[in-house]
Design a protein around this motif. Structure first.
Motif, short mmCIF file in Angstrom:
data_model
loop_
_atom_site.label_atom_id
_atom_site.label_comp_id
_atom_site.label_asym_id
_atom_site.label_seq_id
_atom_site.Cartn_x
_atom_site.Cartn_y
_atom_site.Cartn_z
N ALA A 193 -1.97 6.06 -7.17
CA ALA A 193 -0.45 6.39 -6.89
C ALA A 193 0.61 5.87 -7.37
N LEU A 213 -0.54 9.18 2.11
CA LEU A 213 -1.48 9.17 2.19
C LEU A 213 -2.54 8.06 1.94
N VAL A 214 -2.13 7.78 1.41
CA VAL A 214 -2.63 5.97 0.97
C VAL A 214 -2.93 5.57 2.42
N GLU A 263 -4.46 6.71 5.67
CA GLU A 263 -5.33 6.37 5.24
C GLU A 263 -6.67 5.10 5.80
N TYR A 264 -5.03 4.34 5.41
CA TYR A 264 -5.14 2.51 6.10
C TYR A 264 -5.81 2.84 7.18
N LEU A 308 -6.37 3.18 -4.71
CA LEU A 308 -5.64 4.41 -4.33
C LEU A 308 -4.83 3.95 -4.82
N THR A 309 -3.45 2.93 -4.13
CA THR A 309 -2.64 2.17 -4.42
C THR A 309 -2.45 2.91 -5.60
N ILE A 324 0.62 -1.32 -0.44
CA ILE A 324 0.15 -0.04 -0.49
C ILE A 324 0.91 1.68 -0.05
N PHE A 325 -0.18 2.36 -1.30
CA PHE A 325 1.19 3.15 -1.20
C PHE A 325 0.37 4.01 -1.35
N ASP A 326 0.49 5.66 -1.86
CA ASP A 326 2.15 6.46 -1.06
C ASP A 326 1.22 6.82 0.40
N LYS A 345 -11.12 -0.30 -1.80
CA LYS A 345 -10.02 1.35 -0.60
C LYS A 345 -8.64 1.14 -1.99
N TRP A 346 -8.25 0.18 -0.58
CA TRP A 346 -6.50 0.40 -1.15
C TRP A 346 -6.04 -0.03 -1.90
#
Lengths: 194, 194
Positions: B95, A68-69, A72-73, B91-92, A64-66, B87-88
């Protein structure tokens, strides 16, 4: 969880401050991962093909990145309130402060080049001052992702840009920052040079 | 709504493709806003102190950025599904692709310097190849923010990096991209040089 980590990256620090504030710091194993604009880290590329930290790797192997993500996670995992409030205001304020960090990273890199370009240095200086001038004092009695990013950005200015006297222009921000830096999350993530 | 806009910015294009896909393009008034790493735009600074586009200004004067936040805002306004799914993962993946665009902007800037640094060019080339190698073919029958960003990034590669033969290494992506580029949202946002 495993975090590709380095002590001096402000984006890593943002994530670690958030983790401490959310009570999740002891669930994150940090792995020292050295990267740079010119420095590829092969062990990181498998998790993040962009070669950037922080990158969080979950126990099932998903990355998981960046930053911000990741924040949020972690916030969702902890049932936190780092993104509470008006969504667009919170996210835009974070984008401003995170963009300031992006700018400062490039600014520092330009300064340390063999032949920095005067026009780029001038433009980076203008944008830094413009962003600093737009920083509003956070309301008391709450803490969100923007506050964390603000504190980390100001500390990064202190760390890498001691020629920029942001306190002189913004004494109220200096007072806020001094108080914020006493939080255990900030103390735990301060770089202590050997 | 008013969008600080420029025809060649891939981040602006991402927002405009999203707006077209969501049926909101005719509600956005675009204002040509010229910016650059070395080029400050005073009219923009009031809305975005970082001097970056896209920046969306709502009818009540509030500004929203960066491109991801604008896309989320438009998606929520339209009741869209650009952020549907895990979601992850969504979003990743965004990113990764947005970070590829950030990288390509810096890569191009380095190339056009008076004296490009060989080590930086080499590292940027490695990261670009690493990111390209990690791109997965989107599943058929849906469209999300990652797909839009992927299509825009590949088109930006064609536009600014005609020496990078991404199609040779990834023919299945080339087929996907060719089909995506026929969407009205992509056709409407193609730069036509005079």
């Amino acid at each position: 969880m495993k975090l590709h980590w380095s002590p001096r990256s402000p984006f890593v620090r943002k994530v670690m401050v958030a983790a401490h504030e959310l009570g999740l710091a002891d669930r994150i194993g940090t792995v020292r991962t050295v990267v740079g604009m010119e420095q590829i880290n092969d062990a990181l590329l498998a998790d993040n093909p962009l070669n950037k930290i922080p990158t969080l790797v979950l126990d099932d192997g998903r990355a998981i990145f960046d930053s911000l993500v990741i924040c949020e996670y972690l916030d969702e995992m902890a049932g936190g309130a780092l993104f509470a409030g008006d969504k667009w205001e919170v996210l835009t304020r974070h984008a401003l402060l995170n963009g300031l960090l992006d700018l400062l990273i490039l600014f520092r890199h330009e300064r340390t080049r063999e032949k920095p370009a005067a026009r780029i240095l001038f433009a980076f200086g203008c944008k830094t001052q413009s962003a600093l001038g737009a920083l509003r004092l956070p309301p008391a009695g709450r803490l969100d992702i923007g506050d964390i990013t603000l504190a980390v950005a100001l500390s990064y200015l202190d760390f890498r840009f001691d020629d920029i006297d942001w306190r002189g222009a913004r004494p109220e921000l200096a007072t806020w920052h001094a108080a914020f830096c006493e939080r255990p999350s900030m103390v735990a993530t301060t770089v202590v040079d050997a």
